[in-house]
Design an enzyme around this catalytic site. Sequence first.
Site, short mmCIF file in Angstrom:
data_model
loop_
_atom_site.label_atom_id
_atom_site.label_comp_id
_atom_site.label_asym_id
_atom_site.label_seq_id
_atom_site.Cartn_x
_atom_site.Cartn_y
_atom_site.Cartn_z
CG HIS A 66 -3.96 7.01 3.01
ND1 HIS A 66 -4.26 6.79 4.34
CD2 HIS A 66 -3.45 5.86 2.56
CE1 HIS A 66 -3.90 5.56 4.65
NE2 HIS A 66 -3.41 4.96 3.58
CG HIS A 125 -4.34 2.74 -0.49
ND1 HIS A 125 -5.28 2.02 0.19
CD2 HIS A 125 -3.45 3.15 0.46
CE1 HIS A 125 -4.99 1.98 1.48
NE2 HIS A 125 -3.88 2.67 1.68
CG HIS A 180 2.47 0.15 4.25
ND1 HIS A 180 2.22 -0.73 5.27
CD2 HIS A 180 1.32 0.84 4.04
CE1 HIS A 180 0.95 -0.57 5.68
NE2 HIS A 180 0.39 0.37 4.94
CG ASP A 221 -2.05 -0.93 1.16
OD1 ASP A 221 -2.07 -1.75 0.23
OD2 ASP A 221 -2.94 -0.84 2.02
CG ASP A 222 0.14 3.85 2.27
OD1 ASP A 222 -1.02 3.55 1.92
OD2 ASP A 222 0.47 3.99 3.47
ZN LIG Z 1 -2.64 3.09 3.34
#
Ligand SMILES: [Zn+2]
Length: 296
Positions: free
Chosen positions: A160, A156, A249, A102-103
């Site tokens: 955020h 995503h 991540h 993620d991210d």
């Molecule tokens: Zn995230």
Amino acid sequence: MTRNEKKQRRIRQLKIRVISTLLIFCLVIVAGGCALIEKNKESKKVVRVNGGVVEKTKNVADNSENTSTETKEETSKTEEKTTKDNKRVIDPNKPMIALTFDDGPGERTLELLETLEKYNVRASFFMCGTSLSRNDIKVEEILKKMDELGCDMGNHTMDHQSLPTLSSQKIKWEVEGVNDLIKKHVGHGAKFVRPPYGAGIRDKKVSKYVKAPMVCWSVDTLDWKTKSKKETIRSVMNDAHDGDIVLMHDIHGWTVDAVKKIIPKLLKKGYQLVTVSEMAEAKGCKLENGKPYFEF
Ligand SMILES: [Zn+2]
């Protein structure tokens, strides 16, 4: 008591002592034998792998991975296969895990993709608009590589935020914005959405405007919190099993370092490392828009 009687009594006492000692000795031997048999029984653990039973000897008391002697079936699996047209061959009867990130993308996402390529395994990436808009990393090169390898590209959201706290219009913008950014580089948008913090996955408004399957996770490595390569490796190796979706991540250097160790370790344990879509297909799960998925 006469002298003779005294002698007789001493002999009797001596006899009793000899017999007792012999009895204790025999008991110790029998007890030792039983304990040994129990230990043997315990150390043989049958592991069921997707219908096929694999028996491996494992010292239950010792959890260190080096103690397990894996069968031929497990050790022979050192890399995954692809067909001539580059479609990966996933064996639905063998265990599999989906690593997800993620991210990102981040500074070392390209390096991570090269690691996946080296072992011929795949993963899924849930990317944010803020990262996709970075000028200090090679976003185009990263996305093209991801697409060329056949990794899942996930959404995503733009910045955020917790989706259920936003208006319908804002949710739409959060999702569509990322799809547009990905499309700009590879000609198509994201397959899935992972709402930040997993928030709003049961919220009607969120599922209506997300308009894609919502892919969550079943193993949270907490890599962002531990900031530790060792802890990230430990979390995956201890907690991830067949059908799990692992959350990490790729924006963290320690995570990229951990993944370099995790991949060969999981392959050695007999796991196929697949994308979320590969796993859903192999497990016979048809993904629906607006519905959450945690594992397969
Ligand atoms: Zn995230």
